[in-house]
Design an enzyme around this catalytic site. Structure first.
Site, PDB file in Angstrom:
ATOM      1  N   GLN A 114      34.009  14.544   4.584  1.00 36.59           N
ATOM      2  CA  GLN A 114      34.396  13.295   3.916  1.00 36.59           C
ATOM      3  C   GLN A 114      33.342  12.199   3.988  1.00 36.59           C
ATOM      4  O   GLN A 114      33.024  11.565   2.994  1.00 36.59           O
ATOM      5  CB  GLN A 114      35.536  12.694   4.692  1.00 36.59           C
ATOM      6  CG  GLN A 114      36.888  13.134   4.572  1.00 36.59           C
ATOM      7  CD  GLN A 114      37.671  11.878   4.863  1.00 36.59           C
ATOM      8  OE1 GLN A 114      37.992  11.156   3.912  1.00 36.59           O
ATOM      9  NE2 GLN A 114      37.909  11.593   6.124  1.00 36.59           N
ATOM     10  N   ASP A 137      25.480  21.819   7.236  1.00 33.54           N
ATOM     11  CA  ASP A 137      26.882  22.054   7.589  1.00 33.54           C
ATOM     12  C   ASP A 137      26.979  23.474   8.135  1.00 33.54           C
ATOM     13  O   ASP A 137      25.952  24.148   8.294  1.00 33.54           O
ATOM     14  CB  ASP A 137      27.824  21.783   6.400  1.00 33.54           C
ATOM     15  CG  ASP A 137      29.170  21.225   6.881  1.00 33.54           C
ATOM     16  OD1 ASP A 137      29.901  21.981   7.564  1.00 33.54           O
ATOM     17  OD2 ASP A 137      29.479  20.052   6.591  1.00 33.54           O
ATOM     18  N   GLY A 195      30.689  17.553  13.649  1.00 31.24           N
ATOM     19  CA  GLY A 195      31.108  17.760  15.017  1.00 31.24           C
ATOM     20  C   GLY A 195      32.483  18.358  15.006  1.00 31.24           C
ATOM     21  O   GLY A 195      33.002  18.709  13.947  1.00 31.24           O
ATOM     22  N   GLN A 227      21.697  21.058  18.440  1.00 25.22           N
ATOM     23  CA  GLN A 227      21.082  20.141  17.482  1.00 25.22           C
ATOM     24  C   GLN A 227      20.029  19.261  18.157  1.00 25.22           C
ATOM     25  O   GLN A 227      18.998  18.941  17.553  1.00 25.22           O
ATOM     26  CB  GLN A 227      22.176  19.319  16.782  1.00 25.22           C
ATOM     27  CG  GLN A 227      23.080  20.261  15.959  1.00 25.22           C
ATOM     28  CD  GLN A 227      24.183  19.572  15.178  1.00 25.22           C
ATOM     29  OE1 GLN A 227      24.409  18.375  15.309  1.00 25.22           O
ATOM     30  NE2 GLN A 227      24.884  20.340  14.350  1.00 25.22           N
ATOM     31  N   ASN A 275      32.721  11.660  16.536  1.00 23.14           N
ATOM     32  CA  ASN A 275      33.431  11.294  17.758  1.00 23.14           C
ATOM     33  C   ASN A 275      33.538  12.460  18.744  1.00 23.14           C
ATOM     34  O   ASN A 275      33.635  13.598  18.318  1.00 23.14           O
ATOM     35  CB  ASN A 275      34.837  10.817  17.398  1.00 23.14           C
ATOM     36  CG  ASN A 275      34.783   9.396  16.887  1.00 23.14           C
ATOM     37  OD1 ASN A 275      34.045   8.581  17.406  1.00 23.14           O
ATOM     38  ND2 ASN A 275      35.563   9.109  15.861  1.00 23.14           N
ATOM     39  N   ASP A 294      33.100  -0.854  13.520  1.00 22.21           N
ATOM     40  CA  ASP A 294      33.996  -1.767  14.234  1.00 22.21           C
ATOM     41  C   ASP A 294      33.529  -3.210  14.066  1.00 22.21           C
ATOM     42  O   ASP A 294      34.321  -4.137  13.883  1.00 22.21           O
ATOM     43  CB  ASP A 294      34.046  -1.385  15.714  1.00 22.21           C
ATOM     44  CG  ASP A 294      34.352   0.095  15.891  1.00 22.21           C
ATOM     45  OD1 ASP A 294      35.490   0.480  15.626  1.00 22.21           O
ATOM     46  OD2 ASP A 294      33.436   0.858  16.244  1.00 22.21           O
ATOM     47  N   HIS A 331      32.981   3.308  20.858  1.00 21.91           N
ATOM     48  CA  HIS A 331      33.737   3.415  19.612  1.00 21.91           C
ATOM     49  C   HIS A 331      35.042   4.133  19.948  1.00 21.91           C
ATOM     50  O   HIS A 331      35.178   5.333  19.811  1.00 21.91           O
ATOM     51  CB  HIS A 331      32.962   4.188  18.556  1.00 21.91           C
ATOM     52  CG  HIS A 331      33.803   4.486  17.359  1.00 21.91           C
ATOM     53  ND1 HIS A 331      34.237   3.508  16.518  1.00 21.91           N
ATOM     54  CD2 HIS A 331      34.330   5.638  16.899  1.00 21.91           C
ATOM     55  CE1 HIS A 331      34.988   4.050  15.579  1.00 21.91           C
ATOM     56  NE2 HIS A 331      35.063   5.345  15.796  1.00 21.91           N
ATOM     57  N   SER A 339      38.807   7.049   7.929  1.00 22.95           N
ATOM     58  CA  SER A 339      37.844   6.176   7.244  1.00 22.95           C
ATOM     59  C   SER A 339      36.628   6.975   6.816  1.00 22.95           C
ATOM     60  O   SER A 339      36.050   7.697   7.622  1.00 22.95           O
ATOM     61  CB  SER A 339      37.345   5.087   8.196  1.00 22.95           C
ATOM     62  OG  SER A 339      38.401   4.539   8.917  1.00 22.95           O
TER      63      SER A 339
HETATM   64  P1  NAX Z   1      35.212  15.968   8.122  1.00 28.90           P
HETATM   65  O1  NAX Z   1      36.023  16.937   8.912  1.00 28.90           O
HETATM   66  O2  NAX Z   1      35.609  15.643   6.727  1.00 28.90           O
HETATM   67  O3  NAX Z   1      33.702  16.482   8.068  1.00 28.90           O
HETATM   68  C1  NAX Z   1      33.039  16.983   9.179  1.00 28.90           C
HETATM   69  C2  NAX Z   1      32.040  18.015   8.678  1.00 28.90           C
HETATM   70  O4  NAX Z   1      31.266  18.446   9.798  1.00 28.90           O
HETATM   71  C3  NAX Z   1      32.697  19.252   8.069  1.00 28.90           C
HETATM   72  O5  NAX Z   1      32.129  19.527   6.793  1.00 28.90           O
HETATM   73  C4  NAX Z   1      32.369  20.340   9.078  1.00 28.90           C
HETATM   74  O6  NAX Z   1      32.228  21.621   8.473  1.00 28.90           O
HETATM   75  C5  NAX Z   1      31.059  19.836   9.637  1.00 28.90           C
HETATM   76  N1  NAX Z   1      30.675  20.416  10.916  1.00 28.90           N
HETATM   77  C6  NAX Z   1      31.463  20.864  11.932  1.00 28.90           C
HETATM   78  N2  NAX Z   1      30.720  21.371  12.912  1.00 28.90           N
HETATM   79  C7  NAX Z   1      29.431  21.255  12.516  1.00 28.90           C
HETATM   80  C8  NAX Z   1      28.202  21.631  13.108  1.00 28.90           C
HETATM   81  N3  NAX Z   1      28.153  22.252  14.279  1.00 28.90           N
HETATM   82  N4  NAX Z   1      27.078  21.352  12.429  1.00 28.90           N
HETATM   83  C9  NAX Z   1      27.104  20.751  11.220  1.00 28.90           C
HETATM   84  N5  NAX Z   1      28.235  20.397  10.605  1.00 28.90           N
HETATM   85  C10 NAX Z   1      29.396  20.644  11.257  1.00 28.90           C
HETATM   86  O7  NAX Z   1      35.133  14.667   9.027  1.00 28.90           O
HETATM   87  P2  NAX Z   1      34.703  13.184   8.587  1.00 28.90           P
HETATM   88  O8  NAX Z   1      35.891  12.435   8.159  1.00 28.90           O
HETATM   89  O9  NAX Z   1      33.524  13.254   7.679  1.00 28.90           O
HETATM   90  O10 NAX Z   1      34.289  12.579  10.009  1.00 28.90           O
HETATM   91  C11 NAX Z   1      33.163  13.056  10.690  1.00 28.90           C
HETATM   92  C12 NAX Z   1      33.105  12.532  12.111  1.00 28.90           C
HETATM   93  O11 NAX Z   1      32.983  11.108  12.117  1.00 28.90           O
HETATM   94  C13 NAX Z   1      34.358  12.825  12.939  1.00 28.90           C
HETATM   95  O12 NAX Z   1      33.939  13.268  14.227  1.00 28.90           O
HETATM   96  C14 NAX Z   1      35.029  11.483  13.037  1.00 28.90           C
HETATM   97  O13 NAX Z   1      35.839  11.388  14.184  1.00 28.90           O
HETATM   98  C15 NAX Z   1      33.841  10.559  13.086  1.00 28.90           C
HETATM   99  N6  NAX Z   1      34.061   9.146  12.771  1.00 28.90           N
HETATM  100  C16 NAX Z   1      33.355   8.211  13.471  1.00 28.90           C
HETATM  101  C17 NAX Z   1      33.409   6.869  13.187  1.00 28.90           C
HETATM  102  C18 NAX Z   1      32.573   5.875  13.935  1.00 28.90           C
HETATM  103  O14 NAX Z   1      32.703   4.683  13.643  1.00 28.90           O
HETATM  104  N7  NAX Z   1      31.734   6.255  14.897  1.00 28.90           N
HETATM  105  C19 NAX Z   1      34.339   6.358  12.159  1.00 28.90           C
HETATM  106  C20 NAX Z   1      34.726   7.378  11.153  1.00 28.90           C
HETATM  107  C21 NAX Z   1      34.969   8.760  11.705  1.00 28.90           C
HETATM  108  O15 NAX Z   1      36.275   8.820  12.212  1.00 28.90           O
END
Ligand code: NAX
Length: 332
Positions: free
Chosen positions: A15, A42, A89, A112, A131, A159, A187, A242
């Site tokens: 996303q 990915d 992640g 990585q 996260n 934030d 965070h 988000s």
């Molecule tokens: P999604 O689940 O939509 O996308 C994550 C992507 O990462 C997927 O396409 C998945 O296949 C890929 N992935 C998984 N393991 C991987 C690896 N070993 N190497 C490469 N790619 C890999 O999540 P999304 O909504 O895009 O959120 C991504 C991350 O951002 C989550 O961990 C989420 O918790 C974190 N966030 C952090 C925020 C911040 O302010 N620091 C806010 C937004 C978000 O919640």
């Protein structure tokens, strides 16, 4: 013309990735005159979706986009990158223990980190979004010892921007006139959004937010909980977490880091603690920073009314890290 910069986005088929890559290709992250080559990583189950994103990038015909690498190979993804935005992640899912998520993220970030250390461009700047962002950044730093610690950061700008947004709504002023909020800590819901130094530009100069809002109960209560719990409110409303705001804030983070913060403005970044404000050295922690010449600097000498809050939080964070065996040797 400038040489293209290579920008890695991990988790690019997700996303946030979907919102972030067009922003980078449009020059929102590195400037309207900076050509870019996008490296998107990915995992194999998402390879087809990743290719779909690559196709859309081609179709969008971005003038600044000089190339796209879309891959599931970590080494290929990391090779030559100047900026790395780590969005991929393993998020915590229902019924999972924190330690299960941690062990998955330790192995992901270890691999990585090694690839970045061996193959990224010298002085590559790293932003961890996934996260738990502070902890993932710490793991990355520990497993990539030759990357300078000042180059490994995590995202708390979302934030920070949420805090500015709340003040702007409350006072009915332009968000661009509000500045200098601070996010202290992680965070997570234990962060401390602080507006004690925040100001609003008015026709008669800059005024403190505390003076303009004139409602300490709101500033010390609802304002803080709204910012802390905004992520959950977005999930409740959208059924997804988000994404556009996270992507936009990631661009703000890198842009200010690379191109500098405006005079008199500070922003929040999760950075390697040097012991400032009593935060143990070596933790990745969100501080107020200014940036210039591609380097961040923690703003010193801010009166901390929140000390009674910060110290217990850190204590708990430390305990938590120590209690999880996976981090043995990671946290010094
Ligand atoms: P999604 O689940 O939509 O996308 C994550 C992507 O990462 C997927 O396409 C998945 O296949 C890929 N992935 C998984 N393991 C991987 C690896 N070993 N190497 C490469 N790619 C890999 O999540 P999304 O909504 O895009 O959120 C991504 C991350 O951002 C989550 O961990 C989420 O918790 C974190 N966030 C952090 C925020 C911040 O302010 N620091 C806010 C937004 C978000 O919640």
């Amino acid at each position: 013309a400038k040489e293209p910069m290579r920008v890695l986005v991990t988790g690019a088929a997700g996303q946030i990735g979907y919102a972030l890559v067009p922003m980078i290709a449009r020059g929102i992250m590195l400037g309207a005159d900076q050509p870019v080559i996008l490296h998107m990583l990915d995992i194999p189950p998402a390879a087809e979706a990743l290719n779909g994103v690559r196709m859309e990038l081609v179709d969008a015909a971005f003038p600044l986009l000089k190339g796209v690498v879309a891959t599931t190979d970590v080494v290929e993804a990391c090779t030559g990158v100047n900026v790395a935005v780590m969005v991929g992640g393993f998020p915590r899912k229902e019924g999972m223990e924190r330690k299960d998520v941690m062990s998955k993220n330790v192995s992901i970030y270890k691999a990585q980190a090694s690839a970045l250390e061996a193959h990224a461009a010298p002085n590559c700047k790293v932003l961890v979004v996934a996260n738990p962002a502070n902890t993932n950044a710490l793991i990355l730093k520990e497993f990539a010892p030759s990357i300078p610690e000042k180059n490994v950061t995590c995202l708390t700008r979302l934030d920070h921007n949420r805090a500015l947004g709340q003040i702007s709504e409350r006072l009915n002023v332009q968000v661009s006139d509000v500045k200098n909020a601070v996010i202290w800590g992680n965070h997570s819901s234990t962060q401390y959004p602080d507006v004690n130094h925040a100001t609003v530009k008015t026709s008669s100069g800059e005024k403190p937010v505390r003076e303009l809002v004139a409602d300490d109960a709101w500033l010390n209560g609802e304002f803080i909980t709204t910012v802390q719990q905004r992520g959950a409110a977005i999930i409740k409303a959208r059924k997804f977490s988000s994404a556009l705001s996270a992507a936009s804030s990631a661009c703000d983070h890198i842009r200010d880091w690379v191109l500098g913060t405006p005079e008199g403005t500070f922003v929040s970044m999760g950075v390697y603690s040097d012991g400032s404000y009593g935060v143990p050295a070596g933790l990745i922690y969100s501080f107020p920073v200014t940036c210039s010449g591609g380097e961040w600097k923690i703003v010193q000498g801010m009166m901390l009314l929140i000390f009674q809050f910060l110290v217990p939080c850190l204590f708990v964070h430390h305990l938590w890290l120590i209690c999880h065996g996976q981090l043995d040797g990671v946290v010094s």
